[in-house]
Scaffold this motif. Sequence first.
Motif, PDB file in Angstrom:
ATOM      1  N   LEU A  65      25.659  44.374  42.852  1.00  0.00           N
ATOM      2  CA  LEU A  65      26.255  43.906  44.110  1.00  0.00           C
ATOM      3  C   LEU A  65      25.455  42.749  44.695  1.00  0.00           C
ATOM      4  N   VAL A  66      24.133  42.803  44.542  1.00  0.00           N
ATOM      5  CA  VAL A  66      23.302  41.671  44.973  1.00  0.00           C
ATOM      6  C   VAL A  66      23.669  40.425  44.175  1.00  0.00           C
ATOM      7  N   GLY A  67      23.840  40.612  42.866  1.00  0.00           N
ATOM      8  CA  GLY A  67      24.257  39.495  42.021  1.00  0.00           C
ATOM      9  C   GLY A  67      25.623  38.970  42.399  1.00  0.00           C
ATOM     10  N   ALA A  68      26.543  39.873  42.770  1.00  0.00           N
ATOM     11  CA  ALA A  68      27.875  39.456  43.204  1.00  0.00           C
ATOM     12  C   ALA A  68      27.791  38.620  44.481  1.00  0.00           C
ATOM     13  N   GLY A  69      26.883  39.006  45.381  1.00  0.00           N
ATOM     14  CA  GLY A  69      26.681  38.225  46.598  1.00  0.00           C
ATOM     15  C   GLY A  69      26.196  36.824  46.295  1.00  0.00           C
ATOM     16  N   VAL A  70      25.294  36.716  45.318  1.00  0.00           N
ATOM     17  CA  VAL A  70      24.800  35.398  44.911  1.00  0.00           C
ATOM     18  C   VAL A  70      25.926  34.575  44.280  1.00  0.00           C
ATOM     19  N   THR A  71      26.762  35.240  43.490  1.00  0.00           N
ATOM     20  CA  THR A  71      27.906  34.555  42.876  1.00  0.00           C
ATOM     21  C   THR A  71      28.836  33.985  43.941  1.00  0.00           C
ATOM     22  N   ILE A  72      29.113  34.783  44.966  1.00  0.00           N
ATOM     23  CA  ILE A  72      29.977  34.316  46.060  1.00  0.00           C
ATOM     24  C   ILE A  72      29.322  33.140  46.783  1.00  0.00           C
ATOM     25  N   GLU A  73      28.012  33.219  46.983  1.00  0.00           N
ATOM     26  CA  GLU A  73      27.300  32.130  47.665  1.00  0.00           C
ATOM     27  C   GLU A  73      27.388  30.839  46.866  1.00  0.00           C
ATOM     28  N   ILE A  74      27.120  30.915  45.569  1.00  0.00           N
ATOM     29  CA  ILE A  74      27.201  29.730  44.713  1.00  0.00           C
ATOM     30  C   ILE A  74      28.617  29.154  44.740  1.00  0.00           C
ATOM     31  N   THR A  75      29.599  30.042  44.622  1.00  0.00           N
ATOM     32  CA  THR A  75      30.995  29.596  44.590  1.00  0.00           C
ATOM     33  C   THR A  75      31.394  28.929  45.896  1.00  0.00           C
ATOM     34  N   LEU A  96      25.724  37.392  39.190  1.00  0.00           N
ATOM     35  CA  LEU A  96      26.250  38.667  38.707  1.00  0.00           C
ATOM     36  C   LEU A  96      26.097  38.830  37.195  1.00  0.00           C
ATOM     37  N   THR A  97      26.487  37.821  36.440  1.00  0.00           N
ATOM     38  CA  THR A  97      26.422  37.925  34.984  1.00  0.00           C
ATOM     39  C   THR A  97      24.985  38.071  34.498  1.00  0.00           C
ATOM     40  N   ARG A  98      24.087  37.285  35.062  1.00  0.00           N
ATOM     41  CA  ARG A  98      22.680  37.354  34.657  1.00  0.00           C
ATOM     42  C   ARG A  98      22.077  38.710  35.008  1.00  0.00           C
ATOM     43  N   ALA A 151      32.890  43.281  35.077  1.00  0.00           N
ATOM     44  CA  ALA A 151      34.278  42.820  35.027  1.00  0.00           C
ATOM     45  C   ALA A 151      35.060  43.308  36.242  1.00  0.00           C
ATOM     46  N   VAL A 152      34.850  44.558  36.627  1.00  0.00           N
ATOM     47  CA  VAL A 152      35.546  45.113  37.791  1.00  0.00           C
ATOM     48  C   VAL A 152      35.149  44.373  39.060  1.00  0.00           C
ATOM     49  N   LEU A 153      33.867  44.048  39.203  1.00  0.00           N
ATOM     50  CA  LEU A 153      33.401  43.327  40.392  1.00  0.00           C
ATOM     51  C   LEU A 153      34.020  41.931  40.455  1.00  0.00           C
ATOM     52  N   TYR A 154      34.082  41.241  39.312  1.00  0.00           N
ATOM     53  CA  TYR A 154      34.749  39.931  39.284  1.00  0.00           C
ATOM     54  C   TYR A 154      36.221  40.072  39.662  1.00  0.00           C
ATOM     55  N   LEU A 155      36.877  41.115  39.146  1.00  0.00           N
ATOM     56  CA  LEU A 155      38.285  41.332  39.442  1.00  0.00           C
ATOM     57  C   LEU A 155      38.503  41.570  40.935  1.00  0.00           C
ATOM     58  N   ILE A 156      37.635  42.370  41.537  1.00  0.00           N
ATOM     59  CA  ILE A 156      37.749  42.638  42.975  1.00  0.00           C
ATOM     60  C   ILE A 156      37.602  41.351  43.779  1.00  0.00           C
ATOM     61  N   MET A 157      36.636  40.517  43.401  1.00  0.00           N
ATOM     62  CA  MET A 157      36.406  39.277  44.137  1.00  0.00           C
ATOM     63  C   MET A 157      37.582  38.313  43.991  1.00  0.00           C
ATOM     64  N   THR A 158      38.111  38.188  42.776  1.00  0.00           N
ATOM     65  CA  THR A 158      39.234  37.269  42.570  1.00  0.00           C
ATOM     66  C   THR A 158      40.492  37.756  43.276  1.00  0.00           C
ATOM     67  N   LEU A 159      40.725  39.060  43.264  1.00  0.00           N
ATOM     68  CA  LEU A 159      41.885  39.602  43.973  1.00  0.00           C
ATOM     69  C   LEU A 159      41.765  39.388  45.479  1.00  0.00           C
ATOM     70  N   ALA A 160      40.550  39.539  46.002  1.00  0.00           N
ATOM     71  CA  ALA A 160      40.335  39.321  47.433  1.00  0.00           C
ATOM     72  C   ALA A 160      40.626  37.871  47.803  1.00  0.00           C
ATOM     73  N   ILE A 161      40.176  36.925  46.978  1.00  0.00           N
ATOM     74  CA  ILE A 161      40.435  35.504  47.238  1.00  0.00           C
ATOM     75  C   ILE A 161      41.931  35.227  47.187  1.00  0.00           C
ATOM     76  N   SER A 162      42.616  35.824  46.213  1.00  0.00           N
ATOM     77  CA  SER A 162      44.059  35.634  46.090  1.00  0.00           C
ATOM     78  C   SER A 162      44.787  36.107  47.343  1.00  0.00           C
TER      79      SER A 162
END
Length: 212
Positions: free
Chosen positions: A14-24, A170-172, A192-203
């Motif tokens: 989840l920390v990695g997912a937060g970093v992914t969102i920040e970079i994006t 997240l990937t690293r 993969a599930v975390l990426y899916l959740i993030m992309t669905l939320a953006i959609s």
Amino acid sequence: MNFELIEHALPMLLVGAGVTIEITAVSVAIGFLIGLFVGIARICQIKVLRIIAAVYADCIRGTPLLVQIFLIYFALPIVTGHRVEPFAAAVAACGINSGAYVSEIFRAGIQAIDVGQMEAGRSLGLTWWQTMYYVILPQAVRNILPPLGNEFIAMLKDSSLVSVIGFEELTRRGQLIIAQTYGSFEIWTTVAVLYLIMTLAISRVVAWLEKR
């Protein structure tokens, strides 16, 4: 499936997912600004600007993002003599890459507006740039929301490439956890599930903005 492993790894992922969102978010913001100016430059009346914008868009879209990351992180320090931080390299590469694609989105959105809009603005005494700012762009932005949302989603997934320079998104994070636990199936499934959740939320957010 080892659910205990997932439970143990989830906070770090989840920390990695937060970093992914920040970079994006930062990369898309940079890309939006670059794309706006480059997109306008591609259709402006100044030939030099049109050529520069076209070269930028073609070169960036014609080379892989991974190569661009390597150029900024490994090659640029050789030229400048200064080390580039992983976060700065990741954001710069992703932002510049996104800008090329966003510029095409803006160009297409602007050109989709009836030419009579520009003529009407000019007939009222506005300059080309004033007409573009006050008349054309507000209409174009409404039309390009869906492709902009798609670009945000694409960049969110492409940000996984910055893991090659050791940046712990997240990937690293998933790779590091697998190296310690050997739980490839559980960790990659969770990633993969975390990426899916993030992309669905953006959609969903983009769909809401379209309705507004």
